[in-house]
Design an enzyme around this catalytic site. Structure first.
Site, PDB file in Angstrom:
ATOM      1  CE1 TYR A  52      -3.830  -1.583  -0.234  1.00 21.96           C
ATOM      2  CE2 TYR A  52      -3.441  -2.500   1.344  1.00 21.96           C
ATOM      3  CZ  TYR A  52      -4.464  -2.329   1.072  1.00 21.96           C
ATOM      4  OH  TYR A  52      -5.872  -3.168   0.202  1.00 21.96           O
ATOM      5  CB  ALA A 111      11.341   4.648   8.721  1.00 17.91           C
ATOM      6  CB  ALA A 139       4.654  -3.466   7.567  1.00 20.80           C
ATOM      7  CE1 TYR A 224      -8.719  -6.619   5.897  1.00 26.00           C
ATOM      8  CE2 TYR A 224      -8.331  -8.125   7.759  1.00 26.00           C
ATOM      9  CZ  TYR A 224      -8.945  -7.916   6.429  1.00 26.00           C
ATOM     10  OH  TYR A 224      -9.495  -8.765   5.856  1.00 26.00           O
ATOM     11  CE1 TYR A 234      -4.128  -8.502  10.840  1.00 24.74           C
ATOM     12  CE2 TYR A 234      -5.386  -7.076  11.289  1.00 24.74           C
ATOM     13  CZ  TYR A 234      -4.711  -7.110  11.032  1.00 24.74           C
ATOM     14  OH  TYR A 234      -3.640  -5.947  10.527  1.00 24.74           O
ATOM     15  CB  VAL A 273      -1.428 -11.577  -1.676  1.00 25.55           C
ATOM     16  CG1 VAL A 273       0.138 -12.202  -1.428  1.00 25.55           C
ATOM     17  CG2 VAL A 273      -2.539 -12.606  -1.945  1.00 25.55           C
TER      18      VAL A 273
END
Length: 396
Positions: A52, A111, A139, A224, A234, A273
């Site tokens: 993304y 980062a 991520a 998400y 999750y 994915v």
């Protein structure tokens, strides 16, 4: 050298430069074929080399003509070891942006560190003066705290009882049961430290203090929610705790930016994915079933389609940004449609190794996975020699 895919569990340890470049070209071509939107002028994407984050950089540059800075942690080729896919992706993006006459720069490093934040601020001052969009799409499994030096590691575990459900080995197509032991309080703390909102907040606060956030700047982070079947592992698990922290951070950042006309959002995106989602038990099987249903209903979107819709229909539509009762932008709306979820859950109950190719889109999952690394891409001769050493233009 000749480069073929080599996998280790849920990751591919090789990447193909020409295949990655082809995937970038396809995303750029998609954006160029869409209606332009009146978007940001100067964009910072934190976590810009895959998924993304990469799609956000492409959409801003080629959909709104934005200048961009991408921050990411990837490595160049070394000897016979290929570069990471993110390195090849960025090299292709930088080349295409230059051909379009867009200013773009890439910063490689941690980062989470203060040094990379300072380096980014220095670059913004030198080249852009200010940025009006900051995308946070980081991520990582680990984070070193820039102040205390503590090293945090994230885990994917439920909170409460042991969780048992179906999962998929997407390489072999085997559907089996998996059981995951619950997380400890310390594991919850560390996962939140890695995947929560603290680093996003540090970025925005330091950018603001340095005077490099434009008046009316927007920042957005990605999250998400997902269906009931993945909730224990999750949203109700360690990742969910971290995402709750991320979403609470958006509220605080919005208060910080609002006096200057700025705004902070969390966008809840569709399950796709990615290198990250492939690592989460249960999720690959769910995504495979979801793909099958959404493709049949002609609702399926990939990363670049999702982000184009986020930018053109939500963040930069000219209207008030529509959010849910928790203040979240929901571009997972098609995934979470009642008819889609009802059909996915109906298939879930019946899924086995014997019928996974008919009830779920296993081949689509596999193709998307390998395309993340530049493989399974039409028009590429994978038996031909290719130079694995690729430079990133404008590497700062």
């Amino acid at each position: 050298m000749i480069i073929h895919p080599k996998t280790r569990g849920f990751i591919c340890i090789t990447a193909h430069p020409e295949g990655c470049a082809k995937q970038i070209d396809k995303q750029i071509e998609f954006i160029k074929a869409q209606k332009k939107f009146n978007g940001p002028a100067n964009v910072l994407v934190i976590g810009a080399s895959t998924g993304y984050g990469l799609a956000s950089r492409i959409a801003a540059a080629f959909g709104a003509g934005a200048n961009t800075i991408g921050v990411f942690f990837d490595r160049a080729a070394e000897g016979t070891r290929t570069a990471t896919a993110g390195w090849y992706n960025t090299a292709a993006f930088e080349q295409a942006a230059s051909q379009q006459g867009l200013k773009s720069y890439s910063i490689v490093g941690d980062a989470f560190s203060d040094s990379i934040k300072a380096k980014t601020i220095e670059l913004i001052k030198a080249e852009f003066e200010q940025v009006d969009l900051v995308v946070y799409s980081l991520a990582s499994p680990r984070r070193t705290h820039p102040v205390t030096g503590e090293v945090f590691s994230s885990v994917i575990k439920p909170i409460g009882p042991t969780y048992t459900n179906k999962t998929l080995n997407f390489h072999t197509g085997e559907v089996s049961l998996t059981s995951i032991e619950p997380a400890t309080d310390e594991e919850i703390r560390q996962t939140t430290a890695v995947m929560g909102g603290e680093d996003w907040s540090m970025w925005i606060e330091q950018l603001s203090e340095a005077g490099v956030l434009a008046k009316g700047a927007t920042t957005v982070a990605y999250s998400y929610v997902g269906p009931e079947v993945t909730q224990p592992i999750y949203r109700e698990g360690t990742i969910g705790k971290a995402k709750n922290d991320l979403e609470q951070t958006a509220t605080r950042l919005n208060s910080l930016l609002e006096p200057q006309g700025g705004r902070a959002f969390v966008s809840v995106n569709k399950a796709l994915v990615t290198q990250s989602s492939s690592a989460i038990p249960v999720v690959p099987l769910y995504i495979s079933a979801l793909y099958k249903v959404m493709k049949e209903k002609e609702l399926h979107e990939n990363c670049i389609q999702q982000i184009y819709r986020l930018f053109s229909e939500h963040l930069y539509s000219g209207d008030t940004v529509e959010v849910d009762d928790k203040g979240l932008i929901r571009i997972d709306d098609w995934e979470m449609r009642e008819d889609v979820q009802t059909e996915v859950m109906k298939r879930w109950l019946d899924l086995t190794s014997d019928n996974v190719t008919s009830l779920a889109d296993l081949s689509g999952y596999q193709q998307d996975f390998f395309q993340l690394f530049g493989f399974h891409t039409e028009g590429i001769d994978y038996d031909a020699e290719v130079d694995q050493n690729v430079d990133i233009p404008n590497l700062y």
